[in-house]
Design an enzyme around this catalytic site. Structure first.
Site, PDB file in Angstrom:
ATOM      1  N   THR A  87       2.549   0.183  -1.166  1.00 48.91           N
ATOM      2  CA  THR A  87       2.488   0.370  -2.620  1.00 48.91           C
ATOM      3  C   THR A  87       3.871   0.826  -3.068  1.00 48.91           C
ATOM      4  OG1 THR A  87       0.187   1.068  -2.444  1.00 48.91           O
ATOM      5  CG2 THR A  87       1.324   1.584  -4.498  1.00 48.91           C
ATOM      6  N   LYS A 162      -2.229  -3.301  -8.828  1.00 49.01           N
ATOM      7  CA  LYS A 162      -2.548  -2.056  -8.099  1.00 49.01           C
ATOM      8  C   LYS A 162      -2.327  -0.824  -8.994  1.00 49.01           C
ATOM      9  CE  LYS A 162      -2.714   0.935  -4.570  1.00 49.01           C
ATOM     10  NZ  LYS A 162      -3.792   1.194  -3.647  1.00 49.01           N
ATOM     11  N   LYS A 237       1.501   9.683  -6.579  1.00 49.88           N
ATOM     12  CA  LYS A 237       2.499   8.628  -6.332  1.00 49.88           C
ATOM     13  C   LYS A 237       2.187   7.394  -7.190  1.00 49.88           C
ATOM     14  CE  LYS A 237       3.882   5.137  -3.017  1.00 49.88           C
ATOM     15  NZ  LYS A 237       3.752   4.501  -1.719  1.00 49.88           N
TER      16      LYS A 237
HETATM   17  P1  NAD Z   1       2.411   6.662   6.538  1.00 46.59           P
HETATM   18  O1  NAD Z   1       3.445   7.610   6.092  1.00 46.59           O
HETATM   19  O2  NAD Z   1       1.306   7.100   7.437  1.00 46.59           O
HETATM   20  O3  NAD Z   1       3.124   5.375   7.246  1.00 46.59           O
HETATM   21  C1  NAD Z   1       4.379   4.876   6.891  1.00 46.59           C
HETATM   22  C2  NAD Z   1       5.109   4.573   8.194  1.00 46.59           C
HETATM   23  O4  NAD Z   1       6.368   3.956   7.903  1.00 46.59           O
HETATM   24  C3  NAD Z   1       5.424   5.823   9.028  1.00 46.59           C
HETATM   25  O5  NAD Z   1       4.855   5.705  10.320  1.00 46.59           O
HETATM   26  C4  NAD Z   1       6.960   5.867   9.072  1.00 46.59           C
HETATM   27  O6  NAD Z   1       7.474   6.368  10.294  1.00 46.59           O
HETATM   28  C5  NAD Z   1       7.281   4.396   8.890  1.00 46.59           C
HETATM   29  N1  NAD Z   1       8.650   4.165   8.449  1.00 46.59           N
HETATM   30  C6  NAD Z   1       9.364   4.840   7.490  1.00 46.59           C
HETATM   31  N2  NAD Z   1      10.593   4.316   7.375  1.00 46.59           N
HETATM   32  C7  NAD Z   1      10.678   3.302   8.269  1.00 46.59           C
HETATM   33  C8  NAD Z   1      11.686   2.374   8.639  1.00 46.59           C
HETATM   34  N3  NAD Z   1      12.894   2.385   8.045  1.00 46.59           N
HETATM   35  N4  NAD Z   1      11.423   1.463   9.618  1.00 46.59           N
HETATM   36  C9  NAD Z   1      10.222   1.452  10.236  1.00 46.59           C
HETATM   37  N5  NAD Z   1       9.204   2.302   9.925  1.00 46.59           N
HETATM   38  C10 NAD Z   1       9.433   3.198   8.967  1.00 46.59           C
HETATM   39  O7  NAD Z   1       1.802   6.019   5.181  1.00 46.59           O
HETATM   40  P2  NAD Z   1       0.438   5.185   5.021  1.00 46.59           P
HETATM   41  O8  NAD Z   1      -0.660   6.101   4.631  1.00 46.59           O
HETATM   42  O9  NAD Z   1       0.280   4.272   6.199  1.00 46.59           O
HETATM   43  O10 NAD Z   1       0.799   4.320   3.715  1.00 46.59           O
HETATM   44  C11 NAD Z   1       1.660   3.190   3.779  1.00 46.59           C
HETATM   45  C12 NAD Z   1       1.683   2.534   2.408  1.00 46.59           C
HETATM   46  O11 NAD Z   1       0.344   2.160   2.029  1.00 46.59           O
HETATM   47  C13 NAD Z   1       2.187   3.444   1.284  1.00 46.59           C
HETATM   48  O12 NAD Z   1       2.981   2.673   0.422  1.00 46.59           O
HETATM   49  C14 NAD Z   1       0.915   3.938   0.610  1.00 46.59           C
HETATM   50  O13 NAD Z   1       1.108   4.256  -0.752  1.00 46.59           O
HETATM   51  C15 NAD Z   1       0.020   2.727   0.763  1.00 46.59           C
HETATM   52  N6  NAD Z   1      -1.427   3.025   0.752  1.00 46.59           N
HETATM   53  C16 NAD Z   1      -1.924   4.060   1.474  1.00 46.59           C
HETATM   54  C17 NAD Z   1      -3.285   4.319   1.441  1.00 46.59           C
HETATM   55  C18 NAD Z   1      -3.877   5.454   2.244  1.00 46.59           C
HETATM   56  O14 NAD Z   1      -5.048   5.775   2.019  1.00 46.59           O
HETATM   57  N7  NAD Z   1      -3.145   6.062   3.169  1.00 46.59           N
HETATM   58  C19 NAD Z   1      -4.136   3.517   0.668  1.00 46.59           C
HETATM   59  C20 NAD Z   1      -3.605   2.441  -0.039  1.00 46.59           C
HETATM   60  C21 NAD Z   1      -2.231   2.208   0.003  1.00 46.59           C
END
Ligand code: NAD
Length: 290
Positions: A87, A162, A237
């Site tokens: 997102t 979204k 966010k």
């Molecule tokens: P998270 O923080 O658990 O995962 C993000 C991952 O990206 C981390 O493991 C981090 O180490 C990795 N990362 C950061 N920079 C990086 C790079 N340069 N190269 C490689 N990896 C890198 O977050 P999440 O909960 O998995 O969410 C991910 C996305 O999905 C976000 O944009 C969030 O808004 C969206 N989202 C999350 C949810 C939820 O319920 N968690 C629901 C819908 C949407």
């Protein structure tokens, strides 16, 4: 297919695992997270992307997506598709798609709803922006990771869908919570309030499916001490992204703006961080008008 998967956090790890379990060859990269079962670890984002038919990113925000795209796009083979499921802001989504298309690649922005549970169960909903051809390439992957993919139009429209959805969600959650808190002060029983509103014109997903009052309606995070579910900081966010987009598009969104302010107070100055976004109800419960 050969798939590169970059960003294997809470959401990315189970999504990548489901693709590997379905027989796809998945090469993953994350700066900190471990590789899920069935996913082979690459040394860098570029290495994970090389030779892949589709490169999926699931990253925290637009700035990180832009950095990863700069590294990954030159490494991708011509005709491959960059599929961002994070997102992020609409502007970053459109900039990355333009960059990918200029390099001879397909590009899709495909944020999800359904949370970690949906990612694990393979029941996410994808809201997708990009070309018909790129959508057709990614369609079999959406079927594995999700239960529904809606093609919303050109690049950026997935993110637009979204944030509009989540702006409605934030506003209705606040409305539902403040109405419960008012009902308490008027001496109206919460069950009676639910029975009326859930079958009257005030009904909504936040009342009928995700009721913020413990012990009322179907099971929800309110029944589990407001453990997320959908954390208040993630709602913040998304509300901020909606206001960033509204600012750029000159759209008047007073309710979305107020919702963003309230979630900011809740997360940054009160006890909202780490709690479900429906914990706005105990917040309102404890307050008067002043
Ligand atoms: P998270 O923080 O658990 O995962 C993000 C991952 O990206 C981390 O493991 C981090 O180490 C990795 N990362 C950061 N920079 C990086 C790079 N340069 N190269 C490689 N990896 C890198 O977050 P999440 O909960 O998995 O969410 C991910 C996305 O999905 C976000 O944009 C969030 O808004 C969206 N989202 C999350 C949810 C939820 O319920 N968690 C629901 C819908 C949407």
């Amino acid at each position: 297919m050969k798939i590169g998967f970059i960003g294997l956090g809470n959401m990315g790890a189970p999504m990548a695992k489901n693709l590997a379990n379905a027989g796809h060859e998945v090469s993953g990269f994350d700066v900190t997270a471990p590789m899920p079962d069935g996913v082979s670890g690459a040394e860098s984002g570029a290495e994970a992307a090389r030779d892949a038919d589709v490169v999926i990113t699931m990253l925290p925000d637009g700035a990180i997506l832009r950095r990863v795209a700069d590294e990954v796009i030159p490494a991708m083979k011509p005709g491959a598709v960059l599929l961002d499921c994070s997102t992020v802001d609409v502007e970053s989504a459109r900039a990355v798609a333009d960059q990918a298309e200029a390099a001879g690649l397909g590009a899709l922005d495909a944020p999800v709803s359904g949370g970690i549970g949906g990612a694990e169960a393979g029941t996410l909903t994808f809201m997708v922006g990009g070309s018909d051809a790129a959508f057709a390439t990614a369609a079999p992957l959406f079927e594995i990771m999700g239960q529904k993919a809606v093609h919303c139009g050109p690049s950026g429209n997935g993110q637009a869908a979204k944030i509009c959805n989540n702006m409605i969600l934030g506003v209705t959650m606040i409305g539902t919570c403040e109405a419960f808190a008012l009902a308490d002060k008027l001496g109206l029983d919460r069950q009676a309030m639910f029975d009326v509103v859930s079958t009257s014109s005030g009904y909504s997903w936040t009342m009928n499916v995700y009721c913020p009052a413990p012990g009322i309606g179907p099971k929800s995070p309110a029944d589990n001490d407001y453990k997320p579910g959908f954390a208040a900081e993630l709602m913040l966010k998304d509300l901020r992204l909606s206001q960033q987009a509204a600012e750029a598009a000159d759209a008047d969104t007073p309710m979305g703006q107020r919702a963003a302010e309230l979630y900011a107070e809740f997360v940054e100055s009160e006890d909202g961080r780490g709690r479900d976004f429906s914990a706005m109800l105990p917040r309102f419960e404890g307050r008067g008008r002043g």
